[in-house]
Design an enzyme around this catalytic site. Structure first.
Site, short mmCIF file in Angstrom:
data_model
loop_
_atom_site.label_atom_id
_atom_site.label_comp_id
_atom_site.label_asym_id
_atom_site.label_seq_id
_atom_site.Cartn_x
_atom_site.Cartn_y
_atom_site.Cartn_z
CB SER A 198 -0.89 0.00 1.24
OG SER A 198 -1.51 1.25 1.43
CE1 TYR A 216 -3.04 -1.89 5.89
CE2 TYR A 216 -2.70 0.34 5.05
CZ TYR A 216 -3.09 -0.97 4.84
OH TYR A 216 -3.50 -1.39 3.60
#
Length: 314
Positions: free
Chosen positions: A161, A187
């Site tokens: 990501s 994350y």
């Protein structure tokens, strides 16, 4: 990483997974897609099935997996869609999946994950996002190493990501035992780990014919954002660089995964980072595109591999 020239393709951020796989024949190939019951996972699986592959959906919810398998068969005509239980946060579940796998594995798509969750830990005390997004996939791939090696030219797709730009892997405190927990830093760290994993896997396993590339699928509205408010999502899109508020469909979001999994021009090429169906360059300050240098640092990649092995043995 076998060549230095950037990879350029005829596809773009508007391309769909089906467009990317058109003309590619995967008959006789076996594929595993983690998180294949929903979101971009099911569209990745659908495109690979449409190209003729036998596809195993590795999922936590078997009922959802079976519904997805039926839908994929109905839309592609491919009835070689299997469903198997896999909870990446549970090492016994990962071991069970590995133990029951038999024969070669040509493509492993490490797609499943969680995003910006509240602070949660596994029974071992591991931070949940790192445990799921990285350690679970690390254990799965290393457990399936022999199956990948015998396949000849196998590929491991590591879905990362742009959030990896938020944090390197903080080796001194990966699991937030001393620093305050921040869901986005956690994350981001796990997504950096996904890129580093592709770098080191390619270095270690290239002689076995196995390569891995990482990718950013784009912004797609799926259940991955279950912990994020609509207001926060919109704020993030507005800050994503270039004023972009572009949301991809799930079919578009799966396109880069399918490209990395199947494109002939990537034969023998690994350790790279892709977005919008193109190889990305280094991140430029003030943007949210490209890769952070720390995410492709070979020393950090080797260190992460060693730390991951030690963590799983502990």
């Amino acid at each position: 990483m076998t060549t230095s020239a950037p990879v350029s393709t005829p596809f773009s951020r508007e391309s769909t997974a089906m467009e990317v796989v058109r003309g590619i024949d995967l008959t006789g190939r076996r594929v595993v897609v983690t998180g294949g019951a929903s979101g971009i996972g099911v569209e990745t699986a659908r495109a690979l099935a449409a190209a003729g592959a036998e596809v195993t959906l590795a999922v936590r919810n078997l009922d959802a997996g079976q519904r997805a398998a039926t839908d994929i068969t109905d839309t592609t005509g491919n009835d070689r869609i299997l469903v198997a239980p896999l909870d990446l946060a549970d090492q016994s579940s990962v071991a069970g999946f590995v133990r029951t796998w038999d024969g070669p594995l040509h493509i492993l798509v490490d797609n499943a994950g969680i995003m910006a969750s509240p602070e949660m830990r596994t029974p071992q005390g591991w931070e949940m996002q790192f445990a799921t997004n990285h350690l679970g996939h690390f254990a799965l791939a290393t457990g399936l190493h022999r199956a990948l090696a015998v396949a000849g030219g196998a590929r491991v797709v590591s879905v990362s990501s742009a959030a990896h730009l938020r944090s390197p892997v903080v080796f001194d405190d990966i699991h937030f035992t001393r620093r305050p927990y921040d869901p986005w830093e956690a994350y981001g760290q796990s997504k950096t780990a996904n890129v580093l994993f592709a770098v080191e896997l390619t270095r270690r396993w290239a002689d076995d014919g196995i390569t891995s590339n990482a990718l950013m699928p784009g912004a797609i509205r799926t259940n991955l954002q279950r912990y994020i408010s609509e207001e926060e999502l919109n704020r993030m899109r507005a800050q994503s660089g270039g004023g972009a508020a572009y949301w991809k469909s799930t079919e578009q979001g799966a396109a880069t995964s399918v490209l990395v999994a199947t494109a002939p021009l990537l034969d023998g090429i690994g350790g790279r980072y892709f977005e919008d169906c193109q190889e990305a360059g280094p991140n430029q300050p003030g943007t949210r595109t490209g890769y952070a240098p720390y995410a492709r640092d070979p020393e950090a990649a080797e260190r992460l591999w060693t730390v991951s092995e030690e963590t799983l043995r502990a």
